[in-house]
Design an enzyme around this catalytic site. Sequence first.
Site, short mmCIF file in Angstrom:
data_model
loop_
_atom_site.label_atom_id
_atom_site.label_comp_id
_atom_site.label_asym_id
_atom_site.label_seq_id
_atom_site.Cartn_x
_atom_site.Cartn_y
_atom_site.Cartn_z
N GLU A 90 0.86 -1.19 0.00
CA GLU A 90 0.00 0.00 0.00
C GLU A 90 0.89 1.23 0.00
O GLU A 90 1.97 1.21 0.60
CB GLU A 90 -0.88 0.01 1.26
CG GLU A 90 -1.81 -1.20 1.34
CD GLU A 90 -2.27 -1.52 2.77
OE1 GLU A 90 -1.85 -0.82 3.71
OE2 GLU A 90 -3.02 -2.49 2.92
N HIS A 101 -2.14 -6.43 -4.45
CA HIS A 101 -2.56 -7.54 -3.60
C HIS A 101 -1.47 -8.63 -3.60
O HIS A 101 -0.69 -8.73 -4.54
CB HIS A 101 -3.89 -8.11 -4.08
CG HIS A 101 -5.04 -7.14 -3.93
ND1 HIS A 101 -6.29 -7.53 -3.53
CD2 HIS A 101 -5.10 -5.78 -4.11
CE1 HIS A 101 -7.09 -6.46 -3.46
NE2 HIS A 101 -6.39 -5.39 -3.82
N GLU A 103 -1.54 -11.81 -4.05
CA GLU A 103 -1.59 -12.76 -5.17
C GLU A 103 -1.00 -12.11 -6.43
O GLU A 103 -0.29 -12.76 -7.20
CB GLU A 103 -3.03 -13.21 -5.46
CG GLU A 103 -3.68 -13.99 -4.33
CD GLU A 103 -4.42 -13.09 -3.32
OE1 GLU A 103 -3.96 -11.96 -3.04
OE2 GLU A 103 -5.46 -13.54 -2.81
N CYS A 128 -9.60 -12.22 -2.47
CA CYS A 128 -10.70 -11.27 -2.68
C CYS A 128 -11.20 -11.38 -4.13
O CYS A 128 -10.56 -12.01 -4.98
CB CYS A 128 -10.22 -9.85 -2.39
SG CYS A 128 -9.16 -9.17 -3.66
N CYS A 131 -8.67 -10.37 -6.84
CA CYS A 131 -7.62 -11.35 -7.12
C CYS A 131 -8.16 -12.58 -7.86
O CYS A 131 -7.46 -13.17 -8.68
CB CYS A 131 -6.94 -11.79 -5.82
SG CYS A 131 -5.90 -10.47 -5.17
ZN LIG Z 1 -6.90 -9.57 -3.39
#
Ligand SMILES: [Zn+2]
Length: 296
Positions: A90, A101, A103, A128, A131
């Site tokens: 981030e 992310h 992944e 999520c 992803c």
């Molecule tokens: Zn994700």
Amino acid sequence: MQDRFLKSIANLPEALAKAIVPMLDKDFAGHLDALQIEELKTASQLTEQDLLLALLPIAAALARVPISNFYVGAIAKGKSGDIYMGANLELAGEALFHSVHAEQSAISHAWLSGERQIEDVIVNFSPCGHCRQFMNELVEGQKVNIHLPEQKTQPLSHYLPYAFGPTDLNITEPLLTKQQHELTLDSSDPMIIEAVDHAGLSYAPYTKNYAAVVLETKDGLTFSGRYAENAAFNPSMLPMQMALSNMARHNRDFSEINRAVLIESSKGIVSLVGATMDALHAVAAIELEHIVVEPE
Ligand SMILES: [Zn+2]
């Protein structure tokens, strides 16, 4: 061993900790080859699945999460048998869409290392929706096995039923297929040559904007990122985010960035220059070198 792994090592089974510590030297950035995995299996007496699940805290230690403080670690296992760790990233104080992310980090790590297919993704929290869609862009994406702690292993098709993906847009060479776009630029600058090479390997079937970013640190090392588009557009991974995630895996601070180059194809129907400058200026006070290249 790098300090960032101290906490994760303390929680590993003793035999595994002992075997992996020498592998976590100063250059370790989340890659273990198939031989090292065999070595760790023998030392730990774990099955491969249990071993990879046990390694997730090490992957999560690669995270840089000033906003959420939520550490996600992922491992992509390539067809070669090598594994590639990744973690979430981030940008402090910046819009959430800049985030990478875990992944995406792991998969881009495998891609930059030359893998042509990913067979397994191991992650410490359920992937999520973003992803799931990102993974669905991969070669045989629906068949990628998803391994989660305390869950039965299931293919991506279980996590993303009725999927929309590249085949719906008639793309026959999905993400991780070898891309080879001829871009030529007359330059003797090694960093620019590296960036043009990566742009030629980028994945941009929807906009044809073959693009890459190379970041150079003050000690002369380079970290690259390629553009990886997605059929659903928003889960696309921008080359700057990929390069920053690459730097984070290598434990480098963004304040060490000395130069940043973005290469784009002149035939692309979009430009990444605004988005790239935005992300660069969030982490370093330097100007972006933006070069538009004519395809052959
Ligand atoms: Zn994700």
